[in-house]
Design a protein around this motif. Structure first.
Motif, PDB file in Angstrom:
ATOM      1  N   LEU A  29       0.829  -1.207   0.000  1.00  0.00           N
ATOM      2  CA  LEU A  29       0.000   0.000   0.000  1.00  0.00           C
ATOM      3  C   LEU A  29       0.862   1.255   0.000  1.00  0.00           C
ATOM      4  CD1 LEU A  29      -2.746  -1.158   2.541  1.00  0.00           C
ATOM      5  CD2 LEU A  29      -3.076  -0.717   0.096  1.00  0.00           C
ATOM      6  N   ARG A  30       1.974   1.207   0.731  1.00  0.00           N
ATOM      7  CA  ARG A  30       2.890   2.360   0.760  1.00  0.00           C
ATOM      8  C   ARG A  30       3.512   2.594  -0.618  1.00  0.00           C
ATOM      9  NH1 ARG A  30       8.115   2.221   0.938  1.00  0.00           N
ATOM     10  NH2 ARG A  30       8.151   0.057   1.640  1.00  0.00           N
ATOM     11  N   ARG A  40       2.301   1.707  -3.508  1.00  0.00           N
ATOM     12  CA  ARG A  40       1.286   2.175  -4.451  1.00  0.00           C
ATOM     13  C   ARG A  40       1.041   3.676  -4.299  1.00  0.00           C
ATOM     14  NH1 ARG A  40      -4.486  -0.815  -4.729  1.00  0.00           N
ATOM     15  NH2 ARG A  40      -4.716   0.132  -2.662  1.00  0.00           N
ATOM     16  N   CYS A  41       1.117   4.174  -3.059  1.00  0.00           N
ATOM     17  CA  CYS A  41       0.939   5.610  -2.833  1.00  0.00           C
ATOM     18  C   CYS A  41       2.125   6.404  -3.372  1.00  0.00           C
ATOM     19  CB  CYS A  41       0.777   5.891  -1.339  1.00  0.00           C
ATOM     20  SG  CYS A  41      -0.796   5.312  -0.666  1.00  0.00           S
ATOM     21  N   GLU A  42       3.348   5.837  -3.240  1.00  0.00           N
ATOM     22  CA  GLU A  42       4.557   6.532  -3.697  1.00  0.00           C
ATOM     23  C   GLU A  42       4.663   6.547  -5.219  1.00  0.00           C
ATOM     24  OE1 GLU A  42       7.777   4.548  -1.790  1.00  0.00           O
ATOM     25  OE2 GLU A  42       7.310   5.324   0.212  1.00  0.00           O
ATOM     26  N   ASP A  43       4.418   5.397  -5.841  1.00  0.00           N
ATOM     27  CA  ASP A  43       4.562   5.292  -7.301  1.00  0.00           C
ATOM     28  C   ASP A  43       3.713   4.108  -7.783  1.00  0.00           C
ATOM     29  OD1 ASP A  43       5.265   5.082  -9.940  1.00  0.00           O
ATOM     30  OD2 ASP A  43       7.429   5.119  -9.609  1.00  0.00           O
ATOM     31  N   SER A  44       2.603   4.386  -8.408  1.00  0.00           N
ATOM     32  CA  SER A  44       1.670   3.333  -8.833  1.00  0.00           C
ATOM     33  C   SER A  44       2.219   2.482  -9.975  1.00  0.00           C
ATOM     34  CB  SER A  44       0.331   3.954  -9.248  1.00  0.00           C
ATOM     35  OG  SER A  44       0.516   4.864 -10.319  1.00  0.00           O
ATOM     36  N   GLN A  90      -7.943  -4.978  -1.490  1.00  0.00           N
ATOM     37  CA  GLN A  90      -7.296  -3.671  -1.590  1.00  0.00           C
ATOM     38  C   GLN A  90      -7.205  -3.178  -3.038  1.00  0.00           C
ATOM     39  OE1 GLN A  90      -6.640  -1.698   0.863  1.00  0.00           O
ATOM     40  NE2 GLN A  90      -7.156  -3.185   2.458  1.00  0.00           N
TER      41      GLN A  90
END
Length: 283
Positions: free
Chosen positions: A120-121, A123-127, A151
């Motif tokens: 999840l981290r 994905r938030c930084e760079d999808s 998710q």
């Protein structure tokens, strides 16, 4: 192996009795042996044959509850006190029932939570980041599918049960640069050992340590090779104060002796395995 499974997820442990019962009838004994063999197959692990020291192929179980490859045990039957009619195979119809059976109610574990937190981290930084999630236990990969779906992660799976055609299809799909393509590949340690190019992934999550550190390195090399344009980050999940920490110590010892290992005999390998077990149990 049971201790290692418990470190990953409680549902990897088979809920069967270890008592075969000396007074059981032949039919009852056979059913109990099949149940034991079921627990080995259901765990999805690379259970090792005591003869060839490789992953079990065509597993059979003896009346003394030892699991072997059928081809291996067939070679030693003539010289050992084992009769061919004392080998019990897992019935094909039961194997099909296992595949169709409804799974138990899903529950999480510490490793599942740690993995999902990292994914999840990222994905938030760079999808656009793609990841390999690797485990020796194919059943654990199945367990991981539930939180990934919840998710909203797009993922594919690659394990030893898949045909070559299906494997090629999955790899092409994962390697694709399409915006809606899968960002995660669930990969079994054995299937990810050789012959794959997965440079689309730049993050590797090893869910459990392997006996042989070279096996882990081979999996990591699937994305850390020619054609990789990103920095490769490897994360290993270990349970503190558990059998896994001792396995890592054994890995380091093996890495230091890798040059000598090339000249070792089969007897040396068996002796080394016994020493490994003693170290794990702190004997």
């Amino acid at each position: 192996m049971r201790l290692r499974q418990h470190c990953c997820h409680p549902d990897l442990l088979a809920k069967t009795s270890s008592d075969l019962g000396a007074a059981a009838t032949p039919a009852e004994l056979r059913e109990r042996l099949i149940e034991k063999l079921r627990s080995v197959l259901a765990s999805g692990s690379d259970e090792e044959c005591s003869v060839c020291l490789e992953s079990v192929r065509l597993p059979v179980i003896t009346h003394c509850a030892h699991v072997y490859c059928r081809p291996c045990i067939a070679q030693v039957i003539s010289s050992e006190q084992i009769k061919a009619n004392e080998l019990v195979e897992f019935p094909q119809e039961k194997m099909e029932e296992e595949k169709c059976a409804n799974p138990d109610k899903w529950r999480t574990s510490s490793k599942v939570q740690a993995l999902m937190g990292n994914l999840l981290r990222l994905r938030c930084e760079d999808s656009s980041i793609k990841c390999l999630v690797i485990s020796q236990f194919t059943r654990f990969l199945t367990i991981l599918e539930t939180p990934l779906r919840e998710q909203g992660f797009s993922f594919v799976r690659l394990d030893g049960s898949m045909s070559q055609k299906k494997r090629t299809q999955v790899i092409q799909e994962f390697q694709s640069s399409a915006a809606n393509g899968p960002s995660i590949m669930l990969l079994s340690l054995k299937a990810g050992g050789v012959g794959l190019n997965l440079t689309a992934a730049s993050h590797v999550f090893l869910m459990d340590p392997a006996w042989n550190p070279a096996t882990e390195e081979q999996c990591i090399d699937r994305c850390h090779r020619l054609g990789q344009t990103r920095r490769v980050v490897v994360t290993k999940f270990l349970v503190k104060d558990s059998v896994e920490e001792t396995m890592v110590k054994i890995q380091k010892q093996k890495q230091e002796l890798v040059d000598k290992a090339f000249g070792s005999t089969n007897t040396d390998k068996k002796t080394s395995r016994i020493d490994d077990i003693k170290a794990l149990m702190e004997l």
